[in-house]
Design an enzyme around this catalytic site. Sequence first.
Site, PDB file in Angstrom:
ATOM      1  N   SER A 180      23.382 -22.406  -5.466  1.00 40.95           N
ATOM      2  CA  SER A 180      23.863 -21.359  -6.369  1.00 40.95           C
ATOM      3  C   SER A 180      23.551 -19.969  -5.800  1.00 40.95           C
ATOM      4  O   SER A 180      23.957 -19.648  -4.696  1.00 40.95           O
ATOM      5  CB  SER A 180      23.272 -21.560  -7.769  1.00 40.95           C
ATOM      6  OG  SER A 180      23.917 -20.745  -8.718  1.00 40.95           O
ATOM      7  N   ASP A 278      33.893 -25.639  -9.368  1.00 40.73           N
ATOM      8  CA  ASP A 278      32.496 -25.332  -9.648  1.00 40.73           C
ATOM      9  C   ASP A 278      32.342 -24.858 -11.099  1.00 40.73           C
ATOM     10  O   ASP A 278      33.026 -23.930 -11.548  1.00 40.73           O
ATOM     11  CB  ASP A 278      32.003 -24.241  -8.693  1.00 40.73           C
ATOM     12  CG  ASP A 278      30.537 -23.921  -8.895  1.00 40.73           C
ATOM     13  OD1 ASP A 278      29.713 -24.508  -8.193  1.00 40.73           O
ATOM     14  OD2 ASP A 278      30.235 -23.080  -9.765  1.00 40.73           O
ATOM     15  N   HIS A 347      27.824 -28.302 -10.467  1.00 39.59           N
ATOM     16  CA  HIS A 347      27.262 -27.092  -9.858  1.00 39.59           C
ATOM     17  C   HIS A 347      25.922 -27.467  -9.246  1.00 39.59           C
ATOM     18  O   HIS A 347      25.000 -27.880  -9.951  1.00 39.59           O
ATOM     19  CB  HIS A 347      27.064 -26.001 -10.909  1.00 39.59           C
ATOM     20  CG  HIS A 347      26.556 -24.703 -10.348  1.00 39.59           C
ATOM     21  ND1 HIS A 347      27.276 -23.936  -9.458  1.00 39.59           N
ATOM     22  CD2 HIS A 347      25.376 -24.036 -10.547  1.00 39.59           C
ATOM     23  CE1 HIS A 347      26.594 -22.852  -9.142  1.00 39.59           C
ATOM     24  NE2 HIS A 347      25.438 -22.894  -9.781  1.00 39.59           N
TER      25      HIS A 347
END
Length: 402
Positions: A180, A278, A347
């Site tokens: 991330s 995502d 994610h």
Amino acid sequence: MVLRISEVALVMLLTCAPWLTYAQSQHQLLVGMTMVKNTTAKVLGAYCLDGSLPGYHFHKGFGSGASNWLLQFEGGGWCNDLKSCRDRATTRRGSTRYMTKVENFSGILSNNESLNPEFYNWNRVKLRYCDGASFAGDSKYDDGTSLLYFRGQKIWQAMIHDLLPKGLANAEKALLSGCSAGGLAVFLHCDNLSKYLPKDATVKCLSDAGFFLDAKDIANRDTIRSVFGDVVTLQGVEQNLDPKCTSSLVDDPKLCFFPQHALSYIKNPVFVLNTAYDVWQFHNILVPSSADRRQQEWKYCKYDITTCTDSQIDTLQDYRQEMLKALYPFYKHSTSGGMFINSCFAHCQSESQGTWLDVDSPRVRKQTIAEAVGDWYFERKESKLVDCAYPCNPSCKNIIPA
């Protein structure tokens, strides 16, 4: 400091985390936090948002991996104005005072050969995130009553200086990874890591869920461009962006914070691990609340794909195409790069054992993420895997957390 989970804790873990198989739970590895030396932090000015010392979790390598290093940036979003940064400074995202002092090493950080065959015996480090600008800022705010340290770049440097005498200075192989916001940090620091290591060291980089698109939202607004631009300006990030990239985008050098604009300037080999759908990007770039506030047409679709209308699915397919288009030059021209772009709604996939390597992990062309990354890192074969469009892949779990 390494703590192995007790039988009592094991029962609690299985109760609270039923998605873990018994085999996985037996191999839980809890690693204690190491604080960056106070002297190092003072010299560099390396402090979390609230002024606390930064920290990391280090598990020593062994056997054939004793001279190899895996550094994993922690993720956790960004703060782009004083209010959000002040709020962040009172949480685990802006202060080590509020962080867990032990972390579970799983997925790519696991020390079990069957669960992580390529990197299980490497030196593995989780770099905790407490600055709010993907370890890239270098400024400070002080109005006489409140003080905020925007020192992500210094935190990165301080952690490296702390690890060099622990063996990093003699690394033979290294992999810089992150998830991330940590995955974005990989793009920003990939080449910089080489400067600290021996000239003959092999340095490669893996970004997980860090390829954030410079894309408009459903209301045709540049929401994410505005957010990222504010992060760069507030935290003094621009000075730490790739100068070749910024010189090529003189009208708006802040755009080099986006991986798609910076990727072509990175010299070290990069592996891009991302889903084409995502979840974070779906919720915050494509359909931020500000773009769907009045009608709330996406309210249910965002948390249950099966409720999406045909029109909404078409919008998601368009976003997938936009991501593939942004990645095409890398796919076409990079001879050292790797890719795993699946069609799962997820994610971050490298830190979770269930998505990294397990019996029912997501696959593209029958390969798991761990297998694809291993083939790329050790140059066994070209590893550029792009999935077909949703809903073609039955290995995707597509569980979106509320």
